[in-house]
Design a protein around this motif. Structure first.
Motif, short mmCIF file in Angstrom:
data_model
loop_
_atom_site.label_atom_id
_atom_site.label_comp_id
_atom_site.label_asym_id
_atom_site.label_seq_id
_atom_site.Cartn_x
_atom_site.Cartn_y
_atom_site.Cartn_z
N ASP A 327 36.84 -0.27 20.48
CA ASP A 327 36.78 -0.82 22.14
C ASP A 327 37.19 -0.26 23.24
O ASP A 327 37.61 -0.94 23.85
CB ASP A 327 38.23 -2.11 21.55
CG ASP A 327 37.41 -2.94 20.71
OD1 ASP A 327 36.17 -3.33 20.69
OD2 ASP A 327 38.09 -3.51 19.94
N ASP A 328 38.20 0.89 22.65
CA ASP A 328 38.72 1.70 24.04
C ASP A 328 38.08 2.58 24.28
O ASP A 328 38.11 3.18 25.45
CB ASP A 328 39.95 2.57 22.96
CG ASP A 328 41.03 1.36 22.46
OD1 ASP A 328 40.86 0.56 23.70
OD2 ASP A 328 41.64 1.41 21.50
N ALA A 329 36.77 3.43 23.25
CA ALA A 329 35.91 4.32 23.62
C ALA A 329 34.86 4.02 25.30
O ALA A 329 34.40 2.91 25.08
CB ALA A 329 35.06 4.80 22.73
N THR A 330 34.79 4.93 25.25
CA THR A 330 33.12 4.71 26.47
C THR A 330 31.46 5.29 26.80
O THR A 330 31.65 5.99 25.64
CB THR A 330 33.44 5.37 28.10
OG1 THR A 330 33.71 7.10 28.00
CG2 THR A 330 35.18 5.08 28.13
N ALA A 331 30.94 5.15 27.14
CA ALA A 331 29.07 5.60 26.17
C ALA A 331 28.91 4.94 25.12
O ALA A 331 28.22 5.59 24.74
CB ALA A 331 29.58 7.05 26.43
N GLY A 332 29.52 4.04 24.30
CA GLY A 332 29.42 3.68 22.88
C GLY A 332 28.12 2.38 22.75
O GLY A 332 28.24 1.90 23.68
N GLN A 333 27.53 2.22 21.51
CA GLN A 333 27.18 1.72 21.74
C GLN A 333 26.72 1.17 19.98
O GLN A 333 27.19 1.99 18.96
CB GLN A 333 25.52 1.79 21.79
CG GLN A 333 25.08 2.69 20.54
CD GLN A 333 23.19 3.17 21.13
OE1 GLN A 333 22.95 2.28 21.00
NE2 GLN A 333 22.78 4.95 21.25
N CYS A 334 26.12 -0.42 19.99
CA CYS A 334 27.23 -1.30 18.44
C CYS A 334 25.24 -1.01 18.23
O CYS A 334 24.76 -1.72 18.96
CB CYS A 334 27.60 -2.16 18.72
SG CYS A 334 28.14 -3.17 17.15
N GLY A 337 25.09 -4.26 12.03
CA GLY A 337 25.76 -4.51 10.99
C GLY A 337 27.09 -3.40 11.42
O GLY A 337 28.11 -3.47 10.22
N GLY A 338 27.66 -4.47 12.19
CA GLY A 338 28.84 -3.88 12.59
C GLY A 338 28.96 -1.94 12.56
O GLY A 338 30.39 -1.57 12.50
N VAL A 339 27.88 -1.40 13.04
CA VAL A 339 28.15 0.63 12.83
C VAL A 339 28.35 1.16 14.91
O VAL A 339 27.22 0.06 15.56
CB VAL A 339 26.96 0.45 12.12
CG1 VAL A 339 26.96 2.12 11.91
CG2 VAL A 339 27.21 0.67 10.95
N TYR A 340 29.18 1.32 14.93
CA TYR A 340 28.98 2.10 16.24
C TYR A 340 28.91 3.80 16.73
O TYR A 340 29.51 4.01 15.85
CB TYR A 340 30.24 1.77 17.14
CG TYR A 340 31.06 0.16 16.47
CD1 TYR A 340 30.93 -0.61 18.47
CD2 TYR A 340 31.79 -0.85 15.79
CE1 TYR A 340 31.39 -2.10 18.51
CE2 TYR A 340 31.87 -1.91 16.18
CZ TYR A 340 31.03 -2.60 16.68
OH TYR A 340 31.67 -4.45 17.31
N ILE A 341 27.96 4.01 17.32
CA ILE A 341 28.03 5.99 17.78
C ILE A 341 28.19 5.68 18.82
O ILE A 341 27.97 5.05 20.06
CB ILE A 341 26.36 5.60 17.81
CG1 ILE A 341 26.79 7.06 17.52
CG2 ILE A 341 25.99 4.84 17.63
CD1 ILE A 341 25.44 7.86 17.31
N ASN A 342 29.43 6.36 19.20
CA ASN A 342 29.62 7.54 20.30
C ASN A 342 29.33 8.66 20.91
O ASN A 342 28.92 9.30 20.39
CB ASN A 342 31.44 7.54 20.71
CG ASN A 342 31.48 7.46 22.37
OD1 ASN A 342 31.00 8.45 22.85
ND2 ASN A 342 32.22 6.53 23.09
N ASP A 343 27.31 8.07 21.93
CA ASP A 343 26.77 9.17 22.30
C ASP A 343 27.52 10.36 22.72
O ASP A 343 27.16 11.42 22.40
CB ASP A 343 25.96 9.02 23.26
CG ASP A 343 24.90 7.37 22.64
OD1 ASP A 343 24.52 7.84 21.62
OD2 ASP A 343 24.34 6.62 22.93
N ASN A 344 29.01 10.34 23.39
CA ASN A 344 29.66 11.46 24.74
C ASN A 344 29.35 12.61 22.87
O ASN A 344 29.97 13.04 23.13
CB ASN A 344 30.82 11.06 24.93
CG ASN A 344 29.69 10.23 26.47
OD1 ASN A 344 29.07 10.68 26.41
ND2 ASN A 344 30.93 9.76 26.90
#
Length: 350
Positions: A327-334, A337-344
């Motif tokens: 929620d606080d990170a930028t350039a992220g994608q969901c 299944g509730g898995v998030y990755i931040n590309d940066n």
């Protein structure tokens, strides 16, 4: 240390020389990937793991939670201890799989209530122990007896005593989990969600490893179990590599690593004891709306990332290793299944 010879220079072991290929590709796969598998373990089996791990200091225990089923010869009392650990060899896991094939239809199934499941689990383990003893005693013979070994109640006291020891119960559960996850599931399925560095967060149809790889390259699986209290967090570290780091100042990550996440989830069979633990749960319409889990986080840059931050951020000064909540990170994608990755920064948050 008084003697300079006793000082061990910190080191990290890498496996760059390993050629990890999948059944569908001749190219080495990146070890920097995360695979998530849903519903791998029988729910009652996961509940057993939870109960033998959840300790008094982390989970409110009541007399209602003690599990004591049947008469003396079938009773199962599960006691929590955290942390606990054991080591399961690949040979043990393969023995368990072989026995299941010979045994046929198991006594226990997903629809059993927990008490019935415990009784069936104990009966199965006694039969397995007897079969295992028979197989090992006849391992040097050219011709092994193939008939099914039935329990002999007159000679079962030794095996019953084995299952009265919680260390043996925990090890038996660990053998099942290793066989189920690392040998029967992971080599044949990419998972519900798979995230790899090279794919920038895109899902992958590649399996994490080929069956032959774990049989050839791995001797066994170190199992480590612990329970956490609400609000507890762990600082950034190289997971699964702590034993040798503590003893020799050498970080030795495993070839592959995985976690089984178990939690007490409210359902329609909720007991009075459970209600007393949290009165708010009785007002829930949906169990998932009443449960808020924590995050499990992995950085896809692996050892390079660890080399920058160090154990618990001792090098960078950031005990979280640069991780931020999605929620606080930028350039992220969901992903699903509730898995998030931040590309940066290549943090994967589950």
């Amino acid at each position: 240390a008084d003697n300079d010879d006793d000082i061990v220079t910190p080191r990290i072991v890498r496996y760059d020389s390993l050629q990890l290929t999948t059944p569908t590709s001749s190219n080495p796969t990146s070890p920097l990937s995360v695979h998530i598998y849903d519903d791998v373990l029988n729910p009652n089996n996961a509940r057993m793991i939870y109960k033998v791990t959840a300790s008094n200091r982390h989970v409110q225990q009541t007399m209602d939670e003690s599990v004591d089923v049947g008469q003396t010869d079938t009773s199962m009392k599960l006691e929590g201890e955290s942390p606990w650990g054991t080591y399961v060899t690949i040979e043990e896991a393969l023995e368990w799989i072989e026995w299941k094939k010979r045994e046929g239809q198991p006594e226990r199934n997903d629809n059993d209530n927990f008490e019935e499941y415990l009784v069936a689990w104990r009966h199965e383990m006694i039969r397995y122990y007897k079969w295992q003893k028979h197989e090992r005693q006849s391992s040097d013979e050219k011709k092994k007896k193939e008939e099914r070994i039935e329990p002999d109640d007159a000679n079962d006291s030794y095996f019953h005593n084995q299952l009265d020891d919680m260390d043996n119960v925990r090890h038996a559960l660990a053998v099942e989990a290793v066989a189920n996850v690392f040998i029967e599931t992971v080599p044949f399925q990419p998972g519900t969600t798979a995230v790899a560095k090279a794919q920038s967060g895109q899902s992958s149809n590649e399996t994490l490893f080929h069956p032959a790889q774990i049989l050839k390259q791995a001797h066994g699986v170190a199992v480590w179990a612990l329970s956490s209290s609400p609000g507890h967090s762990v600082s950034y570290h190289m997971d699964y590599a702590e034993l040798l780091r503590y003893e020799y100042n050498v970080t030795v990550p495993p070839l592959w690593a995985g976690t089984v996440q178990c939690s007490a989830l409210w359902n329609n069979q909720k007991t009075a004891a459970d209600n007393r633990h949290d009165e708010q749960l009785s007002q829930c319409v949906s169990p998932k709306q009443c449960m808020k889990g924590g995050e499990f986080c992995v950085n896809l840059r692996g050892l390079d990332h660890y080399g920058e931050h160090g154990y618990k951020g001792n090098l960078s000064g950031d005990s979280a290793g640069g991780w931020k909540r999605p929620d606080d990170a930028t350039a992220g994608q969901c992903l699903k299944g509730g898995v998030y990755i931040n590309d940066n920064d290549q943090w994967v948050t589950i």
